[in-house]
Write an enzyme that holds these catalytic residues in place. Structure first.
Site, short mmCIF file in Angstrom:
data_model
loop_
_atom_site.label_atom_id
_atom_site.label_comp_id
_atom_site.label_asym_id
_atom_site.label_seq_id
_atom_site.Cartn_x
_atom_site.Cartn_y
_atom_site.Cartn_z
N GLU A 47 12.47 45.51 15.02
CA GLU A 47 12.49 46.32 16.34
C GLU A 47 11.10 47.24 16.76
O GLU A 47 11.11 47.64 17.57
CB GLU A 47 13.56 47.32 16.19
N ASN A 48 10.28 47.05 15.75
CA ASN A 48 8.98 47.87 16.13
C ASN A 48 8.22 46.89 16.99
O ASN A 48 7.06 47.18 17.70
CB ASN A 48 8.03 48.23 15.10
#
Lengths: 219, 232
Positions: A47-48
């Site tokens: 998710e980064n």
């Protein structure tokens, strides 16, 4: 014999299906990537901001600009894509990611999960976990059946601050695989050598036990 | 339009105590490290910092925490920082923890002129306390408001004199949304090139969102969790 962390990861890997985009949380979930069943293709989202996350880099080839959500150095596979955090969570909230695997401190029989805060003791923050559990259709929790004090982590209701409500569908622990439906845990499989009685004893929440509970088959 | 300033001192001109500042980065990846060092030097305090993380004890925003320059942190994850935890548990530091996706979208909304939006993230948790709840398609959502800042400080890989930015790999993270949400947006870049050198097809953040740009003097790019495979 209960499973170790690798065993839990191997069992969860059996849930992967061809063509899925998958988000793996920190800890045991990260290990799932090592046991993708032969003949299927899945792509890992972190998710980064990466789709197509690859293994850790070779020593000396690490890049400070290329990390996963656990801040570990990683590599990008052929066909990978990078994106900003708003786009990343559009993928998650928009349900473009088919499976989320994450750890937990507690799970309740109605599917609530707590994994971000112990009041007065530990506050690290929720990171992306609240967005993930609020939106994903298919959430598997990977955790040990009991905490370090030996208390069950599968509860009637969570005592810690919640991360999400009524969202967990499946739990894989060192002792068992359980589905959550109709406000109860349903025993699906037991770890090799673990008895149904052991699992009943280790589970505080309501546990529905079918007549036949097969043993997990792991390579 | 030329957005270039000669150095970090000029880039941060006008930053004062008690301001709200957004800082790009995820962990230590893609943080504006030259500007953070300058904020320490400026000794501004009472800052409200909006940043996904709070650095580690001796790098990133941890440097500002050590000097007690931060009054409030708005973040999603703040582990790996003992001084942060100490200040938070003792009540010296105000902390607003919000889900990572909501943080990103609140910054994006702030820059995009959208005052608030509904999201399912955090419903039924502490995060939802005091927030409006509304059902859409049979599912409860909470109302989250936009975030803006007096200054947004972002870090890019390449930038041109017009303020156009290109980020590298996962160092992009929060930088593009924060660039949109600053009243004044400062970009520090590894490589500053003349207009025309960057392919317009490949710009991630258009220069309209950037007021000041400078080439950082030094990038340590510290790695938080070095994980590697050994050659067989």
């Amino acid at each position: 014999m209960s499973l170790d962390k690798t065993g839990i990861a191997k069992r969860i890997a059996q849930e992967l299906r061809d063509g899925w985009y998958v988000n793996l949380g920190i800890g045991i979930p990260t290990l799932v990537a090592n046991y993708i069943p032969k003949g299927i293709e899945v792509e890992f989202q972190s998710e980064n901001g990466i789709l197509g996350m690859g293994p850790f880099p070779m020593d000396g080839e690490e890049d400070a600009d290329l990390i996963n959500a656990g801040k570990q150095t990683i590599t990008a596979l052929k066909g990978a894509a990078y994106f900003d955090s708003a786009t990343s969570f559009a993928m998650i909230r928009g349900q473009h990611v088919q499976l989320t695997v994450l750890g937990a401190m507690e799970v309740s029989q109605n599917g609530d999960i707590a994994n971000w805060k112990i009041p007065g003791k530990m506050v690290k923050g929720m990171g992306g976990a609240m967005d993930l559990v609020a939106s994903a259709d298919n959430i598997i929790v990977a955790m040990m059946h009991a905490n370090r004090q030996g208390q069950s982590k599968l509860l009637k209701s969570c005592s810690l601050p919640l991360t999400g409500v009524k969202c967990v569908r499946k739990v894989v622990t060192n002792l068992a695989v359980m589905d959550i439906k109709d406000g109860q845990f349903h025993l699906v499989e037991r770890a090799p050598g673990v008895s149904v009685e052991d699992i009943i004893k280790a589970t505080e929440g309501n546990l529905v036990v079918p007549e036949n509970v097969p043993e997990m088959v792991l390579d | 339009m030329n957005k270039v300033v000669t150095n970090v001192e000029k880039a941060l001109e006008g930053i004062k105590s008690d301001m709200t500042i957004m800082l790009g980065g995820f962990g230590l990846c893609g943080i504006p490290e030259n500007s953070i060092a300058e904020l320490v030097k400026l000794r501004v305090n009472g800052l409200t910092c909006i940043s996904n993380n709070a650095g580690v004890d001796d790098f990133g925003l941890g440097l500002l925490l050590q000097e007690k320059q931060i009054k409030k942190m708005i973040s999603s994850y703040v582990g790996e920082n003992d001084e942060f935890e100490r200040q938070m548990l003792s009540g010296e530091l105000e902390v607003d923890l919000i889900p990572q996706g909501s943080l990103a979208e609140r910054c994006r909304a702030g820059g995009a002129g959208i005052p608030a939006f509904y999201t399912p993230a955090g419903f039924g948790t502490e995060v939802a306390e005091g927030k409006e709840v509304r059902d859409f398609n049979g599912k409860p959502h909470i109302l989250e408001s936009a975030l803006t800042a007096d200054f947004a400080i972002v870090k890019a890989w390449k930038g041109d004199t017009e303020g156009n930015l290109i980020f590298k790999a996962t160092a992009r993270n929060f930088n593009p949304m924060m660039a949109m949400a600053g009243k004044i947006t400062v970009a520090e870049v590894e490589e500053l090139v003349p207009a025309g050198e960057l392919d317009p097809n490949e710009i991630h953040t258009p220069g309209i969102f950037v007021q000041r740009i400078f080439q950082g003097e030094r990038f340590e790019k510290r790695i938080e969790q070095r994980t590697v495979q050994q050659k067989a």
